[in-house]
Write an enzyme that holds these catalytic residues in place. Structure first.
Site, PDB file in Angstrom:
ATOM      1  N   VAL A 340       0.967  -1.132   0.218  1.00  0.00           N
ATOM      2  CA  VAL A 340       0.140   0.096  -0.055  1.00  0.00           C
ATOM      3  C   VAL A 340       1.005   1.205   0.014  1.00  0.00           C
ATOM      4  O   VAL A 340       1.684   1.109   0.700  1.00  0.00           O
ATOM      5  CB  VAL A 340      -0.905  -0.025   1.193  1.00  0.00           C
ATOM      6  CG1 VAL A 340      -1.854  -1.183   1.216  1.00  0.00           C
ATOM      7  CG2 VAL A 340      -0.261   0.044   2.571  1.00  0.00           C
ATOM      8  N   ASP A 341       0.467   2.218  -0.783  1.00  0.00           N
ATOM      9  CA  ASP A 341       1.142   3.375  -0.679  1.00  0.00           C
ATOM     10  C   ASP A 341       0.580   4.227   0.697  1.00  0.00           C
ATOM     11  O   ASP A 341      -0.520   3.822   1.108  1.00  0.00           O
ATOM     12  CB  ASP A 341       0.779   4.255  -2.209  1.00  0.00           C
ATOM     13  CG  ASP A 341       1.288   5.752  -1.855  1.00  0.00           C
ATOM     14  OD1 ASP A 341       2.528   5.844  -1.516  1.00  0.00           O
ATOM     15  OD2 ASP A 341       0.749   6.663  -2.558  1.00  0.00           O
ATOM     16  N   LYS A 342       1.348   5.184   1.088  1.00  0.00           N
ATOM     17  CA  LYS A 342       1.056   5.981   2.253  1.00  0.00           C
ATOM     18  C   LYS A 342       0.196   7.181   1.960  1.00  0.00           C
ATOM     19  O   LYS A 342      -1.015   7.141   2.247  1.00  0.00           O
ATOM     20  CB  LYS A 342       2.352   6.375   3.137  1.00  0.00           C
ATOM     21  CG  LYS A 342       1.831   6.963   4.324  1.00  0.00           C
ATOM     22  CD  LYS A 342       3.343   7.521   5.166  1.00  0.00           C
ATOM     23  CE  LYS A 342       3.647   8.918   4.554  1.00  0.00           C
ATOM     24  NZ  LYS A 342       2.929  10.146   4.940  1.00  0.00           N
TER      25      LYS A 342
END
Length: 655
Positions: A340-342
């Site tokens: 997941v990207d932040k």
């Protein structure tokens, strides 16, 4: 074998062989099947009660064969002309053979039951698409256009140009994508995003075709033509998705392409070898050969995947999750790891003030007032966060004088005749006003992965200077993130890894708050790609969630790429394999759950269809099964496969 799934969108009239029918052919198909069944039943009744001339039952069976055959024989002829052996050919040969050996009743029954199974499958295809096809009816055919003189007129949506102002009355559906010019209302966006709660709209907010306006009246500027609306794009993508074959279906097609000719060869050998070599009666073995052909018809096997895939795609489209094809529906059902990207995925993507710590004898609001007065000159994200926080509290602040930006540190300005500064740890240190107590506070804030802004009275003239307060700023978690990650793990994902360009300390702090298994910070885009590649190598099936644009390389490497908040963003929809129409990570768990269910149902369908075939083929070869039971077994298997696949439409939400 014909590519039944690929023809799902083509109109065909005298079709068969597990191809999906359309609504425009459903009525004649239903009539022909009903006529075939009625005539078959009439023939059987006349034969049993011996009423009328002896040829009357035969006539009834002949008419029944013709009625049902209109759905089978033309498709068989088309297949033969293309030098292809399919199940329509299998049925046609079996029926012709039954007539040749005098089994008129069984010939009529075979045609009727096969045509009935075709109708059931046609119904299944229509039923599975109904929820998405209904979207076409959501967008009104006309829009109320507001002319320059303020008058209103009703215009077909296809003729409304972008930039046109339209009126959307309370309780009506929004006809085109646009932006609210004036008015306030709540809009039900469930058809597009799957949200159950209406969304408040005011000037500047986007609205989408097919959504339902609430109590208020809205004036909207059209931003997309009818054919380019988000709704039109969804319908187009779902249509394209249904035509993409998943791995299971490709295997079934390859299997059937070998299986069907092999069945013909075996049936011929069964018919001729026993009579020729060991003097068995021709009639008995020709009959067994015909039964074998009927049982071998792989209708249930061929539809095992397409109906499941269409049902799964439809179930997710209802929930605001667009899947680009069956291949991705199967892939998401096998996910074991997720990257997941932040920013914008786990967090809101906008810095916010999360804490104010007074150091001198000042109230929090006064600290925020002075900090906002200085930062009102700046467009820096952290400066804007402070100004927004002050405005959110209703704090007013006067203009400052002698504003000066200090690159890499912050800014200075004069407030009420005194020089103040607002900036980072380094700025406070360089001003010479840091104390051990302040240093400890700053270290504690930085350890949490938060940014900080130190407000101070700068040394000048007779003023020694001092630190007045510390403002903690952070990109906050999305409110649903913790629950979403719990659901993702519950859906069967073993590991969730956050990949971020932020420093490791910030990434670790965010991951700890969210409940993420591992956080990796200080990453460049190419390094994100490498980490996703490692996840795929380790877990085989690994997904990636990003914004659909900046994370495009990593999304492409992953087994499945998810785009967050794709509503209104053509780029995000195009980039990812699965587009979440709103910013809600809980939709990922729903996609995984439906995908897992789809994979399980497809596997069961295939194994069940093959097992039924194997059992009845063995019984046919030994002479224990007649044509009636053979076709009933095939129709029953087909019906069970269809009903099992349609269960995907009612997949419960993950809790």
């Amino acid at each position: 074998m014909p590519d039944h799934h690929d023809h799902a969108h083509e109109p065909h009239h005298a079709s068969g062989g597990c191809e999906h029918g359309h609504d425009d052919t459903r009525l004649p198909r239903t009539f022909l099947v009903a006529a075939s069944g009625t005539l078959t039943g009439t023939g059987l009744l006349l034969g049993r009660i011996h009423a009328g001339p002896a040829w009357l039952p035969t006539l009834a069976f002949a008419l029944a064969t013709i009625a049902g055959g209109l759905l089978v024989f033309p498709a068989a002829w088309k297949a033969l002309r293309a030098l292809r052996l399919d199940m329509n050919v299998l049925m046609t040969v079996a029926v012709a053979g039954a007539w040749l050996i005098g089994e008129h009743a069984e010939a009529a029954a075979v045609v009727f039951l096969f045509a009935l199974s075709e109708l059931l499958e046609s119904w299944a295809g229509t039923r599975a698409r109904r929820a998405v096809a209904a979207l076409l009816e959501l967008s009104p055919p006309t829009a109320i256009v507001i002319s320059d003189d303020g008058s209103e007129r009703e215009v077909p949506v296809a003729e409304v140009a972008t930039g046109t102002a339209i009126q959307v009355r309370s309780g009506s559906r929004i006809p085109l994508d646009g932006e609210v010019i004036s008015g306030t209302s709540s809009v039900n966006q469930a058809p597009i995003t799957g949200e159950s709660v209406p969304v408040d709209k005011q000037a500047g907010d986007p609205v989408f075709a097919g959504t339902v306006n609430g109590e208020g009246s809205l004036k909207v500027r059209v931003t997309k033509a009818a054919g380019d609306s988000t709704l039109a794009r969804i319908i187009q993508l779902v249509g394209e998705a249904e035509e993409q074959k998943p791995p299971t279906q490709r295997w079934v097609d390859r299997f059937a392409a070998i299986y069907t000719p092999a069945v013909f060869v075996i049936a011929i050998l069964v018919a001729i070898i026993p009579p020729l070599l060991i003097g068995q009666p021709w009639g008995a073995w020709v009959y067994r050969s015909l039964v074998l052909l009927v049982i071998a018809c792989p209708c249930a096997l061929v539809i095992a995947t397409p109906v499941s895939i269409v049902s799964g795609l439809t179930a997710l489209a209802r929930r605001g999750v667009l899947v680009k094809g069956g291949v991705y529906l199967e892939a998401v059902g096998k996910l074991r790891a997720l990257a997941v990207d932040k920013t914008g995925t786990i967090t809101v993507g906008k810095p916010q003030v999360v804490g104010i710590i007074p150091v001198a004898d000042l109230a929090e609001d006064e600290i925020l007032r002075r900090a906002a007065a200085i930062n009102s000159h700046s467009e820096h994200p952290l400066a804007r966060a402070i100004v927004d926080a002050a405005q959110g509290r209703g704090i007013t602040f006067e203009a400052t004088t002698d504003y000066q930006s200090v690159t890499g540190q912050g800014a200075r300005a004069v407030i009420a005749g005194h020089l103040h500064f607002i900036g980072n740890h380094r700025m406070a240190h360089d001003a010479g006003v840091c104390t051990p107590a302040v240093e400890a506070m700053l270290a504690e804030i930085e350890a949490k992965g938060q940014s900080l802004a130190v407000l101070g009275h700068a040394p000048h003239g007779d003023c020694a200077g001092e630190i007045l307060g510390i403002i903690a700023i952070a990109d906050t978690l999305r409110p649903e993130v913790t629950e979403a990650l719990r659901r993702i793990h519950a859906a069967g994902v073993e590991k969730v890894v956050m990949l971020s360009g932020d420093n490791q300390r910030t990434a670790s702090a965010i991951a700890a708050q969210a409940g993420i298994d591992e956080a990796i910070g200080d990453l460049m885009p190419d390094q994100k790609v490498e980490h996703v590649r490692q996840l795929v190598a380790r877990y085989t099936h690994a997904g990636m969630i990003g914004d659909g644009v900046n994370d495009a390389p990593a999304l492409a490497i992953a087994s499945v790429g998810f785009a967050m908040g794709a509503i209104g963003s053509d780029t995000a929809i195009e980039t990812a394999d699965i587009a979440l129409m709103k910013d809600d990570l809980r939709k990922v768990a729903e996609a995984i759950t439906v995908g897992r269910r789809a994979v399980g149902i497809i596997r069961f369908n295939v194994i069940f269809a093959l097992s039924i075939k194997a059992l009845f083929l063995a019984l046919a070869f030994t002479g224990h099964v007649g044509l009636w039971l053979a076709i009933l077994a095939d129709t029953g298997a087909t019906l069970l496969v269809i009903l099992n696949s349609l269960r995907l439409l009612t997949t419960p939400a993950v809790r």
